[in-house]
Write an enzyme that holds these catalytic residues in place. Structure first.
Site, short mmCIF file in Angstrom:
data_model
loop_
_atom_site.label_atom_id
_atom_site.label_comp_id
_atom_site.label_asym_id
_atom_site.label_seq_id
_atom_site.Cartn_x
_atom_site.Cartn_y
_atom_site.Cartn_z
N HIS A 80 -18.38 37.15 18.77
CA HIS A 80 -17.40 37.11 17.68
C HIS A 80 -15.99 36.84 18.15
CE1 HIS A 80 -16.87 41.36 18.88
NE2 HIS A 80 -15.68 41.31 18.31
N ASP A 81 -15.61 37.35 19.30
CA ASP A 81 -14.23 37.16 19.77
C ASP A 81 -14.14 36.20 20.93
OD1 ASP A 81 -12.48 38.36 18.07
OD2 ASP A 81 -12.60 40.32 19.03
N LYS A 103 -11.01 34.46 21.78
CA LYS A 103 -9.91 35.10 22.51
C LYS A 103 -9.81 34.59 23.94
CE LYS A 103 -9.41 39.45 19.96
NZ LYS A 103 -9.65 40.90 20.02
N HIS A 120 -7.65 32.77 17.05
CA HIS A 120 -8.88 32.98 17.82
C HIS A 120 -10.17 32.62 17.08
CE1 HIS A 120 -8.92 37.24 16.35
NE2 HIS A 120 -10.21 37.19 16.59
N HIS A 144 -14.76 36.42 10.71
CA HIS A 144 -14.76 37.88 10.83
C HIS A 144 -13.42 38.52 10.50
CE1 HIS A 144 -13.46 37.00 15.00
NE2 HIS A 144 -13.02 38.24 15.08
N ASP A 175 -16.82 45.83 13.16
CA ASP A 175 -15.83 45.45 14.18
C ASP A 175 -14.59 46.35 14.09
OD1 ASP A 175 -14.69 43.83 16.23
OD2 ASP A 175 -13.59 42.69 14.72
P1 C2E Z 1 -8.82 44.24 17.94
O1 C2E Z 1 -7.84 45.09 18.66
O2 C2E Z 1 -10.19 44.29 18.46
O3 C2E Z 1 -8.87 44.66 16.42
C1 C2E Z 1 -9.83 44.15 15.52
C2 C2E Z 1 -9.48 44.46 14.11
O4 C2E Z 1 -9.55 45.89 13.92
C3 C2E Z 1 -8.06 44.08 13.71
O5 C2E Z 1 -7.98 42.73 13.30
C4 C2E Z 1 -7.79 45.06 12.57
O6 C2E Z 1 -8.42 44.62 11.39
C5 C2E Z 1 -8.50 46.33 13.04
N1 C2E Z 1 -7.54 47.13 13.81
C6 C2E Z 1 -7.50 47.29 15.14
N2 C2E Z 1 -6.49 48.12 15.49
C7 C2E Z 1 -5.89 48.51 14.35
C8 C2E Z 1 -4.79 49.40 14.04
O7 C2E Z 1 -4.17 49.99 14.93
N3 C2E Z 1 -4.47 49.57 12.74
C9 C2E Z 1 -5.15 48.93 11.73
N4 C2E Z 1 -4.79 49.12 10.47
N5 C2E Z 1 -6.18 48.05 11.98
C10 C2E Z 1 -6.57 47.87 13.27
P2 C2E Z 1 -6.58 41.97 13.34
O8 C2E Z 1 -5.50 42.84 12.83
O9 C2E Z 1 -6.77 40.65 12.66
O10 C2E Z 1 -6.30 41.75 14.88
C11 C2E Z 1 -7.07 40.85 15.65
C12 C2E Z 1 -6.79 41.03 17.09
O11 C2E Z 1 -5.40 40.76 17.34
C13 C2E Z 1 -6.99 42.45 17.61
O12 C2E Z 1 -8.33 42.70 17.94
C14 C2E Z 1 -6.10 42.43 18.84
O13 C2E Z 1 -6.73 41.76 19.92
C15 C2E Z 1 -4.93 41.60 18.39
N6 C2E Z 1 -3.84 42.46 17.87
C16 C2E Z 1 -3.65 42.91 16.61
N7 C2E Z 1 -2.53 43.65 16.52
C17 C2E Z 1 -1.98 43.72 17.78
C18 C2E Z 1 -0.80 44.34 18.34
O14 C2E Z 1 -0.01 45.03 17.66
N8 C2E Z 1 -0.59 44.16 19.68
C19 C2E Z 1 -1.45 43.43 20.45
N9 C2E Z 1 -1.17 43.31 21.77
N10 C2E Z 1 -2.57 42.80 19.95
C20 C2E Z 1 -2.81 42.95 18.63
C1 SIN Z 2 -12.36 42.72 19.54
O1 SIN Z 2 -13.52 42.42 19.37
O2 SIN Z 2 -11.97 43.26 20.56
C2 SIN Z 2 -11.37 42.42 18.51
C3 SIN Z 2 -11.97 42.25 17.21
C4 SIN Z 2 -11.39 41.18 16.42
O3 SIN Z 2 -10.39 40.54 16.73
O4 SIN Z 2 -12.07 41.00 15.45
FE FE Z 3 -14.21 42.74 17.87
FE FE Z 4 -11.44 38.94 16.29
#
Ligand code: C2E
Ligand code: SIN
Ligand code: FE
Ligand code: FE
Ligand code: SIN
Ligand code: SIN
Length: 391
Positions: free
Chosen positions: A262-263, A266, A291, A315, A344
């Site tokens: 899925h990712d 990235k 991504h 996703h 996820d």
């Molecule tokens: P990820 O960290 O694996 O997060 C996947 C999804 O889980 C996010 O999609 C969001 O829907 C939810 N999620 C994760 N952490 C949080 C959180 O702290 N609060 C809330 N409300 N939801 C959360 P999203 O937002 O589309 O982000 C996709 C990816 O972008 C993330 O995958 C991460 O790799 C990156 N990302 C998002 N926000 C940040 C950030 O503030 N800093 C950094 N360094 N990366 C970020």
């Molecule tokens: C992750 O798989 O680590 C992030 C999930 C996401 O971006 O959907």
């Molecule tokens: Fe994921």
């Molecule tokens: Fe993703």
């Protein structure tokens, strides 16, 4: 003045990052396609000669090198004998095991880098062979080397050795790609020697292919240490939920591959963004949101994976239309992606991320329920909560 300069150098570094991410994702899709072709091509070969020829074509497409060899272990003499050789990229093949061309150079199990890999089954990735006492060769212009084992049914049957005159020519991704291709080649060699049964070879190759996918998922996790195990966990949980939601047969296989990858997009996101400890800037977020699009570019050319694209591509769509990349609403979002996105986010929130600490179970559940009908398909949230309660 100072500020202007800063802006300019910032721009330059941002451009460099963009280029890096574009070439990473290009490099990556090149590899995925090569891996795919390997399995396709090696299925339809009728003789050891044509297999050797085809293996060389595959290696030449995959990597730049001057000298490549597929060597098989002669169990009684412990020598490594050439099955396929590719010299100066001219595609010479050599499959006459009796002539033992290379044995005159003394390559034996346990000796040198190549012989070491044949003994331990562990890959070697050497940036400068002059720094490595084990190295010996007839050619003194060789600088870097990749050597991976050929393993079939847990037995080391040989090695693939790739050498080039360029210093530090190969990356960790090159090594992984060669390893995954090697697992397909090992099976193909085994099939060519032992079986004429096409059905069997097809099954074996598709198993090797699935191992390849797991390899990719792991490669991503190696970059982003925080997400260790994430791909496998969300894959298992998504499959449970998908079965309850009535997905079956081939569709379940597509869900499995899609969840695992899925990712994968990235891979195209630079470390400075992927691993950033804090909040993303607007510009970084713009890149991060690509991504799913990168995943689409990487996977859509591969017929085997095309049906699995819904999860990598959709996703991050939200039920209320606020997601990306398409902003689809409700049931416009493919069913499998609606199922996956809940799992996820559930797993993401329960885990540490470079940008925040893991949430508690209560906070995570409250978040999922609060976002029924906003971020998530409300019906799928209900079924998921039910499933968790029963587990
Ligand atoms: P990820 O960290 O694996 O997060 C996947 C999804 O889980 C996010 O999609 C969001 O829907 C939810 N999620 C994760 N952490 C949080 C959180 O702290 N609060 C809330 N409300 N939801 C959360 P999203 O937002 O589309 O982000 C996709 C990816 O972008 C993330 O995958 C991460 O790799 C990156 N990302 C998002 N926000 C940040 C950030 O503030 N800093 C950094 N360094 N990366 C970020
Ligand atoms: C992750 O798989 O680590 C992030 C999930 C996401 O971006 O959907
Ligand atoms: Fe994921
Ligand atoms: Fe993703
Ligand atoms: C070779 O010449 O290809 C073998 C050298 C080594 O790996 O030790
Ligand atoms: C799939 O997209 O592969 C599964 C079919 C579905 O969405 O229900």
């Amino acid at each position: 003045m100072e500020d202007k300069n800063k802006t300019k150098s910032q721009l330059i570094s941002e451009l460099a990052e963009l280029r890096q991410s574009a070439s990473l994702s290009q490099g990556f899709s090149k590899y995925l396609i090569a891996v795919h072709r390997t399995s396709q091509r090696l299925q339809h070969l009728h003789s050891p000669e044509s297999l050797a020829q085809e293996i060389i074509h595959v290696l030449e497409e995959l990597l730049d090198y001057e000298y490549g060899a597929v060597l098989l272990i002669n169990k009684s003499t412990k020598e490594l004998l050439p099955f396929a050789l590719s010299d100066q990229g001219r595609g010479s093949t050599f499959i006459d095991m009796d002539k033992a061309y290379i044995s005159s150079r003394g390559i034996r199990v346990g000796i040198g880098i190549t012989g070491g890999v044949a003994q331990t089954g562990k890959s070697e990735h050497i940036g400068d062979v002059r720094q490595d006492k084990r190295y010996f060769s007839m050619r003194d212009d060789i600088r870097s080397e990749l050597c991976v084992p050929l393993i079939n049914k847990k037995e080391i049957i040989g090695v693939i050795n790739i050498e080039t005159i360029k210093l530090n020519a190969y990356s960790e991704i090159d090594l992984r790609v060669l390893e995954t291709v090697a697992s397909q080649i090992a099976i193909a060699i085994d099939n060519a020697n032992l079986y004429a049964n096409l059905e069997k070879s097809h099954t074996a190759l598709s198993l090797a292919y699935d191992n390849t996918l797991k390899g990719w998922a792991r490669a991503l996790e190696l970059r982003d240490v925080e997400i260790k195990g994430h791909s496998n966990r969300v894959t298992d949980t998504t499959l449970r939920l998908a079965r309850i939601m009535g997905i079956k047969g081939d569709d379940l296989e597509h869900v499995r591959r899609g969840a695992l990858l899925h990712d994968i997009g990235k891979m195209g996101i630079p470390d400075s963004i992927l691993l950033k400890p804090g909040k993303l800037t607007k510009k970084e977020w713009g890149i991060m949101r690509q991504h799913p699009v990168y995943a689409y570019k990487m996977l859509s050319d591969i017929p085997y994976l095309e049906p699995a694209l819904d999860i990598p591509y959709y996703h991050h769509e939200n039920w209320d239309g606020s997601g990306y990349p398409q902003g689809l609403v409700g049931e416009e979002i493919p069913h499998s992606a609606r199922i996956f996105s809940i799992v996820d986010v559930w797993d993401a929130l329960l885990s540490d991320r470079p940008y925040r600490k893991a949430w508690s179970k209560e906070k995570t559940y409250t978040y999922l329920i609060k976002n029924k009908g906003i971020h998530f398909d409300p019906h799928v949230v209900d079924v998921f909560m039910d499933m968790l309660k029963k587990a």
